[in-house]
Write an enzyme that holds these catalytic residues in place. Structure first.
Site: not given
Ligand code: G3I
Length: 350
Positions: A163, A204, A240, A269, A271
């Site tokens: 990104e 990516n 996405h 990725e 969806d």
């Molecule tokens: O690890 C914490 C946990 O300790 C806490 O209890 C929980 C409560 O909300 O949050 C957890 O962190 C989360 C993390 O994922 C792990 O689950 C974050 O809040 C959450 O924002 C984070 O989201 C991820 C996101 O990237 C962040 O930008 C998504 O799972 C993940 O699928 C997403 O993936 C990205 C790609 O890397 C890049 N392209 C876009 C894609 C979708 O956003």
């Protein structure tokens, strides 16, 4: 003749008769007769079909059963990101990524590793202070080198930079760009290549599926990097997508122009979200999008595979980030296949 031998012989005669009658028997025949998986269908085209996954979900055995069966490429959704792998400066934690690599290996799946250089999900130690260019360059080099070395020989590819551009095709003003200038991308690719010369190295991004200012920026950058001999192997199109914004109908042409630069491409990725509730009509439209994007990849020789950003609505990132939207994946929250799943099979089965 002892009874057991008589029984065995009889069983053999019955099996031979069934085979002669064209009725399949035995494990090989069963494997042949059962419905091929998405991975098997993709393999017939020389492609993979992958899914992202995340560590907390791996305790869900109904989920991991389908994950292990249907896909041949796995991307860790979070476990290899900087906040997870270098939570304190110079202190590395590979446990989450290792767990996913181990599971993938047990299931004979490859791994698209994700991601080394991003502006998001960085640890506090990195974002909470100022760095000189020389300091930050050293931090970046050390992180890339350590992580890529750790997974050397264990992953198929790396999303090296994630990104990097804004929607208008200008560089995103990240900590990396602001401190190091645009050269951080070539540096990152070179360091990753030094650490694992066999991993395929990708840039990516999202919203680059259609031809437009953002994908043009990648096209120009890729052209320049190739001209300078920088080790870049591919461009990842996250895909996405959202029903309300329309299908990116130039996807196939766009993939093709990158292929002509000598680059692999992949849908990394995927969806297709929608405004909830999900109606039959929206799910049917979503299915045609899954079918069409898969066909676009199959139509371009160097489009090497498709990965969905997890396979089930049970673990989609969408509802948390886009309230009121969701139902974006080919399996629903109960792990039942949706029309999109049949559409994928149809596209891959041709
Ligand atoms: O690890 C914490 C946990 O300790 C806490 O209890 C929980 C409560 O909300 O949050 C957890 O962190 C989360 C993390 O994922 C792990 O689950 C974050 O809040 C959450 O924002 C984070 O989201 C991820 C996101 O990237 C962040 O930008 C998504 O799972 C993940 O699928 C997403 O993936 C990205 C790609 O890397 C890049 N392209 C876009 C894609 C979708 O956003």
């Amino acid at each position: 003749m002892p009874r057991t031998i008589v029984r065995l012989k009889l069983a053999g005669v019955v099996a031979a008769a069934l085979v002669a009658a064209g009725v399949a028997t035995g494990p090989a025949a069963q494997a042949h007769d059962r419905t091929p998986t998405l991975a098997e269908l993709a393999h017939r085209h020389g492609r993979y079909f992958g899914s992202a996954t995340d560590n907390p979900e791996l305790t869900d055995s109904a989920y991991t059963k389908i994950l292990g069966r249907e896909f041949d490429m796995i991307t860790p959704g979070n476990g290899m990101k900087w906040y997870a792998t270098e939570p304190q400066q110079g202190v590395f934690d590979w446990s989450k990524g290792d767990e996913i690599v181990k599971l993938a290996r047990a299931n004979h799946q490859r791994v698209r590793a994700h991601t080394l250089v991003w502006h998001s999900q960085l640890p506090d130690w990195l974002t909470s202070r100022e760095w000189t260019a020389a300091q930050l360059r050293a931090v970046l080099k050390k992180h890339i080198t350590a992580e890529v070395r750790h997974y050397r020989g264990k992953v198929y590819s790396w999303d090296v930079v994630n990104e990097a551009f804004n929607e208008d095709g200008t560089y995103r003003e990240t900590i990396w760009y602001k401190t190091l200038g645009p050269g951080y991308i070539a540096d990152a690719l070179r360091w990753a290549h030094q650490a694992d010369p066999h991993a395929k190295l990708y840039l990516n991004d999202y919203n680059i599926e259609a031809v437009g200012p953002k994908s043009d920026a990648y096209y120009k950058l890729a052209q320049n990097l190739r001209a300078q001999g920088v080790p870049l192997d591919g461009i990842g199109f996250q895909a996405h997508l959202a029903l309300q914004y329309g299908y990116p109908s130039t996807l196939e042409d766009n993939l093709r122009r990158f292929a002509r630069l000598g680059l692999d491409t992949a849908l990394t990725e995927v969806d297709v979200r929608m405004q909830l509730p999900a109606t039959d009509a929206k799910l049917a439209e979503q299915a045609t999008w899954y079918r069409d994007l898969t066909r676009a990849c199959l139509a371009v020789r160097r489009c090497v595979g498709v990965t969905v950003w997890d396979y089930t609505d049970r673990y989609s990132w969408i509802p948390a980030v886009f309230p009121g939207e969701g139902a974006a994946l080919p399996w629903d929250e109960q792990l039942e296949p949706k029309p999109a799943y049949s559409a994928l099979r149809e596209a891959l089965g041709r």
